[in-house]
Design an enzyme around this catalytic site. Sequence first.
Site, PDB file in Angstrom:
ATOM      1  N   THR B  53      -6.806 116.230-103.985  1.00 29.95           N
ATOM      2  CA  THR B  53      -6.325 117.577-103.715  1.00 29.95           C
ATOM      3  C   THR B  53      -6.293 117.739-102.207  1.00 29.95           C
ATOM      4  O   THR B  53      -7.249 117.364-101.508  1.00 29.95           O
ATOM      5  CB  THR B  53      -7.142 118.667-104.444  1.00 29.95           C
ATOM      6  OG1 THR B  53      -6.575 119.943-104.113  1.00 29.95           O
ATOM      7  CG2 THR B  53      -8.614 118.655-104.087  1.00 29.95           C
ATOM      8  N   GLU B  54      -5.159 118.232-101.687  1.00 28.39           N
ATOM      9  CA  GLU B  54      -4.907 118.121-100.252  1.00 28.39           C
ATOM     10  C   GLU B  54      -5.861 118.957 -99.406  1.00 28.39           C
ATOM     11  O   GLU B  54      -5.924 118.784 -98.196  1.00 28.39           O
ATOM     12  CB  GLU B  54      -3.445 118.446 -99.924  1.00 28.39           C
ATOM     13  CG  GLU B  54      -2.960 119.820-100.348  1.00 28.39           C
ATOM     14  CD  GLU B  54      -2.269 119.791-101.710  1.00 28.39           C
ATOM     15  OE1 GLU B  54      -2.646 118.960-102.567  1.00 28.39           O
ATOM     16  OE2 GLU B  54      -1.354 120.624-101.910  1.00 28.39           O
ATOM     17  N   ASN B  55      -6.609 119.857-100.035  1.00 28.32           N
ATOM     18  CA  ASN B  55      -7.589 120.620 -99.266  1.00 28.32           C
ATOM     19  C   ASN B  55      -8.907 119.864 -99.100  1.00 28.32           C
ATOM     20  O   ASN B  55      -9.907 120.464 -98.737  1.00 28.32           O
ATOM     21  CB  ASN B  55      -7.820 121.999 -99.899  1.00 28.32           C
ATOM     22  CG  ASN B  55      -8.207 121.917-101.345  1.00 28.32           C
ATOM     23  OD1 ASN B  55      -7.598 121.189-102.127  1.00 28.32           O
ATOM     24  ND2 ASN B  55      -9.234 122.648-101.722  1.00 28.32           N
TER      25      ASN B  55
END
Lengths: 236, 219
Positions: B53-55
């Site tokens: 997840t890019e966060n």
Amino acid sequence: MIDKRVSSAAEAVADVRDGATVMIGGFGEAGSPVELIHALIDQGVRGLTVISNNTGSGEVGLAALLKEKRVSKVICSFPRTANSTVFPELYRSGFTELELVPQGTLAERIRAGGAGIPAFFTPTGVGTPLGEGKELRTIDGREYLLEYGLHADFALIKGRAADTHGNVLYNKTARNFGPIMAMAAKTSVVQVEHIVAAGELDPETIVTPGIFVSRVIEIAKPAHESELVAAGVTYP
Amino acid sequence: MTTEASTIGWTRDEMAQRLALDIANGLYVNLGIGIPELVAKHVPEGRTLIYHTENGLLGMGPSPRDGDGDPELINAGKRQVSANPGAAYFHHADSFSMIRGGHLDLSVLGALQVAQNGDLANWSTGEPDAIPAVGGAMDLVAGVKMVYVITQHTTKTGEPKLVESCTYPLTGRGVVDRIYTDLAVIDVTPDGFQVVELGPGVEFETVKAQTGAPLRPAP
């Protein structure tokens, strides 16, 4: 002796001037330094340029700073949330300008700013509206856009723990933009739940080395934005 | 058309299940918000995927039960998630180095439109009053090795989403490899759209009629 502790959130942001550029950490509520943002609202500063991934929710934290009309421009990747009308209204009225940046380009522009890299080429956004007007370069047969590093006067960041030298650890996905914003700002302020003496954190586990951090402030029980919003809290 | 669509083809879950069949064991995968998220529920027994997840998390696990979550452990849709054994946290520049640097194997995204040359439009309808928001989609399509789109074949009003050229603002040029719709699995090839597989009860002519660009049958 080095001691980067300050005694209050107010003291931590006392010297932010009108027109300053302020990086604000967080992805949604994770890592949003709510207490430092509220101290900035209390301090009264105006005309800010805010660099942050989002624009806040409800009417607390970053959304409250916007609602109080302290921000003339945001540099942001996703200025939309299900539960806030603050930014859309300011954007539509023309009060707050938006520079929309793809999230990875935003992160890399911040990293570059902190790393002494004035600009870089990225494949992200080529052929899209966000690439229009930007310099294109073909390298090894592929097109790239020129993007510039970002700097700020201040960074407001939320960590989990720090030591008196400003070494910082984070909590889970609240790390997000914190480490790179700490690098890219002249004055980086980090709120953490507890501060220990230098030497008490294992040097192998430090995420943000203290050289990137100017001030640490202990906020033992930070508010969670979603809980404030659910309770109908507004600030100030 | 709506009556027909409800009796043939795949449901949203079946679309996700069909896509999941095509993901090999051990791949590093980023699932977008919405139908793409359903893919995780349908990964065949015996395969383990590592979700990015890019966060800032590799090894994302399912959402916790109410009350067990941490507001600081969330996915890109800002929902609370968990971290699987072997997970790692990292900052945003590292996260997008994984994406842009070609380290992730697969990105699964929704779409407003896909063009026959693989152009993707999925972030903006370009309406003047809309608040523009792009997030990480442009980085994902620019950097991840394979890009799969999962979407209804047409819009709610029956307009084709697979088109000759996108009328909405682009997310990326020539980036889509394969499309999973309620009617078919379709590859984007140098010669345009090509059917890989038709959904249950779906005739090629039905898909062709609902596609806004030339479509070649499965070989």
